[in-house]
Design a protein around this motif. Structure first.
Motif, PDB file in Angstrom:
ATOM      1  N   LEU A  49      68.312  41.862  37.307  1.00 46.29           N
ATOM      2  CA  LEU A  49      69.292  40.778  37.304  1.00 46.29           C
ATOM      3  C   LEU A  49      70.637  41.248  36.759  1.00 46.29           C
ATOM      4  CD1 LEU A  49      67.227  37.668  36.090  1.00 46.29           C
ATOM      5  CD2 LEU A  49      68.052  38.172  38.390  1.00 46.29           C
ATOM      6  N   PHE A  50      70.601  42.066  35.717  1.00 45.62           N
ATOM      7  CA  PHE A  50      71.844  42.586  35.137  1.00 45.62           C
ATOM      8  C   PHE A  50      72.592  43.482  36.128  1.00 45.62           C
ATOM      9  CE2 PHE A  50      69.875  42.292  30.635  1.00 45.62           C
ATOM     10  CZ  PHE A  50      70.316  40.974  30.527  1.00 45.62           C
ATOM     11  N   LEU A  51      71.854  44.133  37.000  1.00 45.73           N
ATOM     12  CA  LEU A  51      72.468  45.067  37.946  1.00 45.73           C
ATOM     13  C   LEU A  51      72.985  44.382  39.210  1.00 45.73           C
ATOM     14  CD1 LEU A  51      69.965  48.079  37.753  1.00 45.73           C
ATOM     15  CD2 LEU A  51      72.209  47.887  36.675  1.00 45.73           C
ATOM     16  N   LEU A  52      72.531  43.167  39.488  1.00 42.70           N
ATOM     17  CA  LEU A  52      72.904  42.465  40.716  1.00 42.70           C
ATOM     18  C   LEU A  52      74.418  42.316  40.917  1.00 42.70           C
ATOM     19  CD1 LEU A  52      70.232  39.617  41.075  1.00 42.70           C
ATOM     20  CD2 LEU A  52      70.465  41.701  42.441  1.00 42.70           C
ATOM     21  N   PRO A  53      75.215  41.995  39.864  1.00 38.43           N
ATOM     22  CA  PRO A  53      76.661  41.857  40.069  1.00 38.43           C
ATOM     23  C   PRO A  53      77.339  43.126  40.598  1.00 38.43           C
ATOM     24  CG  PRO A  53      76.014  40.881  37.981  1.00 38.43           C
ATOM     25  CD  PRO A  53      74.828  41.643  38.485  1.00 38.43           C
TER      26      PRO A  53
END
Length: 298
Positions: A47-51
């Motif tokens: 989730l942290f890497l999605l942006p």
């Protein structure tokens, strides 16, 4: 021209070691099962890497064949097993014992590189590895428990150690074809899904945990995974798996002192002596040498 320190894979490797070392403290503080800790650690990382849209990089890299995708699955599987075994080991034995046994991964990685990649190494590097491992064993001599529970924890840590070595070997193959970020994103996602399936099968509680546990899930994802394992994966593109694995021997030293400061675990004379010997071994292993792969390439 002066070399930019941010271009060195060894800097990234050092940050990774520092970040991963504290993970054992987070796990000791948590009350959630190891499988849940591991699952949220990986899925929250995704989730942290999605942006950053890691899939856009993957779409541009079409040179993966069916065998590569199979390697991706097995790399993910062994990473999931590594977290599952190692995190559970901390429920049964001390931080020192668990981390020390985990630090033996360079032995299995070096053996794997020799048999599967026909990789050669120098006598000097073998001796430095032996010195570092000897230091770890000296630490262990004064800490590994003799109770059945402690021995069970030590065995789980050994299984986690072997699983991590296998994960690194698959990673060594894959990061030559895709970027470290893309590889990390895919592997973390698949590993997290595999652990989710594991928890569903064994009916492990997934949601009802304290605020402290949820905070630990986040800390494990950001510090120990993004700034730890993800940086290790990036380094695999520029350094051999044995070198990345060797650096992790420094983790027990940091973890032992953190456990002393934050958990009240005793530091013995054997641990101090072994730590110094381990540092010497690591220093000899990383003695500067000519290398074509010396700059980080994103």
């Amino acid at each position: 021209m002066r070399k930019n320190i941010l271009s060195s894979p060894y800097l990234f490797l050092s940050i990774g070691v520092l970040s991963v070392a504290i993970s054992s403290i987070f796990i000791k503080w948590a009350t959630a099962p190891a499988s849940v800790l591991a699952m949220y650690r990986l899925l929250l990382t995704v989730l942290f890497l999605l942006p950053f849209k890691p899939w856009s990089i993957i779409n541009k890299q079409t040179n993966l064949n069916k065998k590569d995708f199979l390697h991706l699955f097995f790399s993910s599987l062994f990473l999931a097993l590594h977290f599952l075994f190692w995190m559970e080991s901390l429920r049964h034995t001390s931080v020192a014992s668990s981390m020390i046994i985990l630090s033996l991964s360079p032995v299995f990685t070096t053996i794997g590189l020799f048999f599967f990649f026909k990789a050669r190494t120098t006598i000097a590097k073998v001796m430095s590895l032996v010195i570092a491992i000897l230091g770890s064993l000296i630490i262990a001599w004064g800490d590994i428990g003799l109770s059945h529970e402690a021995l069970y924890g030590d065995f789980l840590s050994l299984l986690g150690c072997i699983a991590y070595a296998v994960h690194l070997l698959f990673g060594q193959l894959l990061v030559q074809k895709i970027s470290g970020q893309s590889y990390s994103f895919v592997v973390f996602l698949i590993s997290g899904i595999l652990l989710f399936i594991y928890n569903i099968i064994f009916k492990v509680e997934l949601i009802s945990y304290s605020l402290t546990n949820w905070l630990i899930f986040i800390l494990l994802a950001f510090f120990s995974t993004i700034l730890g394992h993800m940086l290790f994966n990036i380094c695999l593109k520029h350094l051999d798996a044995s070198v990345v694995s060797m650096a992790t021997i420094g983790e027990p030293i940091l973890a032992i002192f953190l456990a002393f400061l934050l958990l009240g675990e005793e530091i013995t004379l054997l641990q101090i002596t072994g730590s110094l010997i381990t540092v010497i071994g690591i220093g000899l292993f990383f003695k500067p040498q000519k290398s074509k792969r010396s700059k980080i390439d994103y």
